[in-house]
Design an enzyme around this catalytic site. Sequence first.
Site, PDB file in Angstrom:
ATOM      1  N   ARG A  76      -0.190 -21.383 -48.386  1.00  0.00           N
ATOM      2  CA  ARG A  76       1.235 -21.620 -48.117  1.00  0.00           C
ATOM      3  C   ARG A  76       2.015 -21.764 -49.416  1.00  0.00           C
ATOM      4  NH1 ARG A  76       2.886 -22.591 -43.012  1.00  0.00           N
ATOM      5  NH2 ARG A  76       1.340 -23.161 -41.473  1.00  0.00           N
ATOM      6  N   ARG A  77       1.448 -22.503 -50.354  1.00  0.00           N
ATOM      7  CA  ARG A  77       2.121 -22.682 -51.640  1.00  0.00           C
ATOM      8  C   ARG A  77       2.170 -21.379 -52.427  1.00  0.00           C
ATOM      9  NH1 ARG A  77      -0.738 -28.387 -53.259  1.00  0.00           N
ATOM     10  NH2 ARG A  77       0.436 -29.661 -51.790  1.00  0.00           N
ATOM     11  N   GLN A 116      -8.852 -20.262 -40.357  1.00  0.00           N
ATOM     12  CA  GLN A 116      -8.865 -21.719 -40.209  1.00  0.00           C
ATOM     13  C   GLN A 116      -8.699 -22.108 -38.749  1.00  0.00           C
ATOM     14  OE1 GLN A 116      -5.823 -23.826 -39.686  1.00  0.00           O
ATOM     15  NE2 GLN A 116      -6.984 -25.707 -39.794  1.00  0.00           N
ATOM     16  N   ARG A 163     -13.286  -5.209 -47.144  1.00  0.00           N
ATOM     17  CA  ARG A 163     -14.327  -5.317 -46.138  1.00  0.00           C
ATOM     18  C   ARG A 163     -14.881  -3.972 -45.726  1.00  0.00           C
ATOM     19  NH1 ARG A 163     -11.704  -8.863 -41.639  1.00  0.00           N
ATOM     20  NH2 ARG A 163      -9.791  -8.328 -42.676  1.00  0.00           N
TER      21      ARG A 163
END
Length: 96
Positions: free
Chosen positions: A15-16, A38, A95
């Site tokens: 977020r930061r 998460q 990936r």
Amino acid sequence: VLFLAYFALQVIYARRKYKISPPETTGHPEFERIFRAQVNCSEYFPIFISLLWVAGIFFHQAPLCPAGVAAVCGLLYLYTRFKYFQGYTVAAQGRL
């Protein structure tokens, strides 16, 4: 619980990094992957804890299946969740 704290801290750092205010759940694609990983881990944690608790109760006196097996399964689950989180947060191009 430490794993959940680690995953939550990763969301805070993302977020930061991408300047996304806390109520928002969309934004930069990398933030969305970290946030989704998460949330996925948090959704399954109560099920994991419940099953581990019940396994410990049922198998603590069983001669053929000791409670140590439940503990090893719990550690294996935590390891696979950690690897899942790491793999899910990698860029989609990385990936493939």
